[in-house]
Scaffold this active site. Structure first.
Site, PDB file in Angstrom:
ATOM      1  N   GLU A  97       2.685 -12.216  -5.641  1.00 52.39           N
ATOM      2  CA  GLU A  97       1.699 -12.140  -6.611  1.00 52.39           C
ATOM      3  C   GLU A  97       1.614 -12.038  -8.064  1.00 52.39           C
ATOM      4  O   GLU A  97       0.850 -12.480  -8.539  1.00 52.39           O
ATOM      5  CB  GLU A  97       0.409 -11.414  -6.076  1.00 52.39           C
ATOM      6  CG  GLU A  97       0.495  -9.923  -5.872  1.00 52.39           C
ATOM      7  CD  GLU A  97       1.537  -9.354  -4.622  1.00 52.39           C
ATOM      8  OE1 GLU A  97       2.124 -10.048  -4.304  1.00 52.39           O
ATOM      9  OE2 GLU A  97       1.293  -8.352  -4.386  1.00 52.39           O
ATOM     10  N   CYS A 142       5.186  -6.517   1.293  1.00 53.02           N
ATOM     11  CA  CYS A 142       5.806  -5.180   1.063  1.00 53.02           C
ATOM     12  C   CYS A 142       5.287  -4.155   2.166  1.00 53.02           C
ATOM     13  O   CYS A 142       5.863  -4.412   3.384  1.00 53.02           O
ATOM     14  CB  CYS A 142       5.159  -4.650  -0.205  1.00 53.02           C
ATOM     15  SG  CYS A 142       5.910  -3.133  -0.880  1.00 53.02           S
ATOM     16  N   TYR A 143       4.354  -3.336   2.210  1.00 51.74           N
ATOM     17  CA  TYR A 143       3.863  -2.520   3.452  1.00 51.74           C
ATOM     18  C   TYR A 143       3.607  -3.323   4.557  1.00 51.74           C
ATOM     19  O   TYR A 143       3.953  -3.279   5.477  1.00 51.74           O
ATOM     20  CB  TYR A 143       2.853  -1.675   2.818  1.00 51.74           C
ATOM     21  CG  TYR A 143       2.371  -0.760   3.948  1.00 51.74           C
ATOM     22  CD1 TYR A 143       2.914   0.200   4.356  1.00 51.74           C
ATOM     23  CD2 TYR A 143       1.125  -1.163   4.637  1.00 51.74           C
ATOM     24  CE1 TYR A 143       2.829   1.034   5.586  1.00 51.74           C
ATOM     25  CE2 TYR A 143       0.720  -0.547   5.879  1.00 51.74           C
ATOM     26  CZ  TYR A 143       1.526   0.634   6.070  1.00 51.74           C
ATOM     27  OH  TYR A 143       0.937   1.341   7.261  1.00 51.74           O
ATOM     28  N   ASP A 145     -21.660 -11.114 -17.504  1.00 48.57           N
ATOM     29  CA  ASP A 145     -22.314 -11.046 -16.338  1.00 48.57           C
ATOM     30  C   ASP A 145     -23.647 -11.080 -16.124  1.00 48.57           C
ATOM     31  O   ASP A 145     -24.137 -11.660 -15.189  1.00 48.57           O
ATOM     32  CB  ASP A 145     -21.712  -9.591 -15.609  1.00 48.57           C
ATOM     33  CG  ASP A 145     -20.144  -9.345 -15.574  1.00 48.57           C
ATOM     34  OD1 ASP A 145     -19.553 -10.496 -15.889  1.00 48.57           O
ATOM     35  OD2 ASP A 145     -20.014  -8.267 -15.527  1.00 48.57           O
ATOM     36  N   GLY A 178       0.837  -1.201  -0.079  1.00 50.60           N
ATOM     37  CA  GLY A 178      -0.165   0.069   0.038  1.00 50.60           C
ATOM     38  C   GLY A 178       0.848   1.136  -0.022  1.00 50.60           C
ATOM     39  O   GLY A 178       2.189   1.245   0.195  1.00 50.60           O
ATOM     40  N   LYS A 234     -13.859 -12.121 -12.820  1.00 48.89           N
ATOM     41  CA  LYS A 234     -14.346 -12.381 -13.976  1.00 48.89           C
ATOM     42  C   LYS A 234     -14.119 -13.729 -14.587  1.00 48.89           C
ATOM     43  O   LYS A 234     -15.077 -14.477 -15.333  1.00 48.89           O
ATOM     44  CB  LYS A 234     -13.785 -11.321 -15.128  1.00 48.89           C
ATOM     45  CG  LYS A 234     -14.475 -11.140 -16.386  1.00 48.89           C
ATOM     46  CD  LYS A 234     -15.723 -10.206 -16.358  1.00 48.89           C
ATOM     47  CE  LYS A 234     -16.134  -9.915 -17.852  1.00 48.89           C
ATOM     48  NZ  LYS A 234     -17.214  -8.874 -17.635  1.00 48.89           N
ATOM     49  N   HIS A 274       6.888  -8.781  -4.358  1.00 51.88           N
ATOM     50  CA  HIS A 274       5.567  -9.064  -4.391  1.00 51.88           C
ATOM     51  C   HIS A 274       5.423 -10.669  -5.138  1.00 51.88           C
ATOM     52  O   HIS A 274       5.723 -10.703  -6.306  1.00 51.88           O
ATOM     53  CB  HIS A 274       4.993  -8.281  -5.439  1.00 51.88           C
ATOM     54  CG  HIS A 274       4.765  -6.893  -4.881  1.00 51.88           C
ATOM     55  ND1 HIS A 274       3.414  -6.536  -4.327  1.00 51.88           N
ATOM     56  CD2 HIS A 274       5.367  -5.865  -4.483  1.00 51.88           C
ATOM     57  CE1 HIS A 274       3.514  -5.271  -3.766  1.00 51.88           C
ATOM     58  NE2 HIS A 274       4.819  -4.814  -3.916  1.00 51.88           N
TER      59      HIS A 274
END
Ligand code: XMP
Length: 519
Positions: A177, A86-87, A233, A59, A375, A175
């Protein structure tokens, strides 16, 4: 409606990083349900029973200032394993007595290489010979918090992976991810399976039965209405609710006349005949054209279309007695974004049109069965519900439709010209196996005429612009690099077959600085 209340989960606390959604998706990808909450929401949480692990996201905040984003101490008293990213790592370090500062010497952006210092459950089978990770930080921890050990370092920052095995608290400065971190998924999988010891249970196909049961329980014998556009959707929402309550779901399709060639009627027929849905088609194309007459301003176009859509939908809905619910295709990213931890709203670039805002006026309860899904998960659900591939994998299409792809004033003639050109482009993409490689593609009509020559005659006609982009989520995009033969073919097919167009151009800008749509 909280569909996943009693599910074992990994909780992600969102400190405002752009990557938080990605952490949640990665955890689900490895077969574990994950939810994102803000620090404020977590401080109100009273029961931690189903939470098997907590991840603190990155963040923009900094613990080097007096005021910074944090979480209550009680979170650490639950004895739930925690991983800070990270943060998140910096916050853990601050809370446990480490020292952090912002320094040019220690900051890292982009690729960095890890030096393995000590084995850990978190890094089991993670390291390869030249382990590269993706960094994005200005602050760095320079003094280890009490009872923590160093697992790995980089050249610039000594404390890149740290752990306190007794308390099951871990931190990584990079990170895991993002795909730029080699093997990053392994870190997340080790945390989830080896440290949190949660079982692999999450699987979207098995959610279908559960959702149908929940919808039945909530709706009972009441009626539900749904604005069906034929996009992924709303189509998945309609099929899902239909499976649960059959004819008590009433779908309304408002044809604005601003959709792709024949697409709306084709979708209507499919839902009515193939899926046997209770669906009503309202042809409002004349009305939309009338209201849009002489309007060139993009924001005005959007407002007119949005408001008229709501008015027509409302009028139709009122004709149906005893409706209690309004179904919407809200997705998980919409929920995460609408409660951003920093509360900061990104500046408005375009006002997007959807059917939000309806229930307030109409006094209906919202039914949003997809609000916990991403999605790609919705598409898997669509497949298990038997939704045909052409709808399930359709490119995104904006609510205001072709109105924002006809630059300047909109006329019936221009809509017709554009529909023909767009249809040629999209068909060529499908026929050349390119459609599925592209996030979104369309043709637009530019607001000027130029001179051309066809046969022996001079022409003076419109220019058609083609746009095709690749993207992960529509937030950033790059143009699709077609081979020359393909553009040649599309260009000549359009000019030869669409009366009113004598020039074709291709947009080669990315987003940013451009946007995907033109208006
Ligand atoms: P931009 O043009 O902002 O578009 O780069 C990003 C994505 O959003 C879609 N878009 C809309 N979708 N209603 C929608 O439902 C709208 O008003 C709208 N405007 C843009 C656009 O097609 C792209 O996928």
């Amino acid at each position: 409606m909280d569909f996943q209340k009693n599910k074992e989960k990994i909780l992600i606390i969102d400190f405002g990083s752009q990557l938080t959604k990605l952490i949640a998706r990665r955890i689900r990808d490895i077969g574990v349900y994950s939810e994102v909450l803000t620090p404020k929401q977590i401080s109100k949480l009273e029961y931690f029973d189903q939470i098997k692990g907590i991840i603190l996201s990155g963040g923009p905040s900094t613990v080097t200032k007096k005021k910074y984003e944090s979480i209550p101490k009680k979170i650490f008293d639950q004895k739930i394993p925690i991983l800070g990213i990270c943060y998140g790592l910096q916050l853990i370090s601050k809370i446990f007595g480490g020292k952090i500062k912002s320094s040019n010497k220690r900051r890292e952006f982009g690729r960095a290489f890890l030096i393995n210092k000590k084995p850990s459950l978190l890094t089991k089978n993670f390291f390869n010979t030249k382990q590269s990770v993706w960094m994005s930080h200005e602050d760095a921890v320079y003094k280890l918090p009490k009872n923590f050990k160093i697992i790995a370092s980089t050249k610039n920052s000594k404390l890149t992976i740290i752990e306190n095995t007794k308390e099951k608290i871990y931190g990584v400065q990079f990170h895991p991810e993002v795909t730029h971190t080699d093997n990053g998924k392994k870190i997340l999988a080790n945390f989830v399976f080896l440290i949190c010891k949660i079982k692999k249970k999450w699987n979207i196909s098995s959610q279908k039965k559960f959702l149908i049961k929940e919808i039945k329980k909530i709706v009972k014998k009441e009626k539900v209405i749904c604005a069906l556009s034929g996009g992924v959707d709303s189509s998945v929402v309609a099929l899902l609710i239909h499976k649960a309550i059959r004819k008590n779901l009433i779908c309304i399709m408002v044809d604005t006349g601003l959709m792709r060639k024949n697409e709306f009627k084709f979708t209507y027929k499919k839902f009515k005949k193939k899926y046997n849905l209770n669906v009503k088609l309202i042809n409002a194309s004349q009305l939309f054209l009338k209201k849009l007459k002489n309007i060139s301003d993009p924001e005005k176009k959007r407002k007119i279309i949005g408001n008229l859509f709501i008015k027509i939908f409302e009028k139709e809905a009122k004709k149906i007695n005893n409706v209690k619910f309004l179904a919407q295709g809200t997705l998980y990213p919409d929920i995460i974004e609408s409660r951003s931890s920093t509360g900061s709203k990104t500046s408005k670039i375009k006002s997007h049109h959807n059917v939000g805002g309806l229930p307030k006026k109409m006094n209906l309860k919202l039914l949003e069965p997809l609000k916990e899904f991403f999605k790609d998960e919705v598409r898997i659900l669509g497949k298990t519900l038997g939704l045909s591939k052409d709808i399930n994998f359709k490119h995104p299409f904006p609510g205001p439709g072709l109105a924002i792809r006809i630059i300047g004033k909109i006329t019936k003639e221009k809509v017709k010209i554009l529909q023909e050109a767009d249809n040629i482009f999209i068909n060529e993409l499908v026929n050349n196996n390119l459609y599925d490689k592209i996030w979104q593609a369309y043709a637009a009509l530019l607001p000027f005429k130029t001179v051309g020559v066809m046969g022996d005659s001079r022409t003076y006609e419109y220019t058609c612009m083609l746009r095709a982009v690749t993207s992960e989520d529509g937030m950033t995009a790059d143009y699709f690099n077609f081979e020359k033969y393909f553009l040649d073919k599309v260009s000549s097919k359009i000019v030869n077959n669409v009366k009113g167009i004598n020039r074709v151009v291709f947009d080669i800008t990315s987003k940013p600085p451009s946007t995907i749509e033109l208006e």
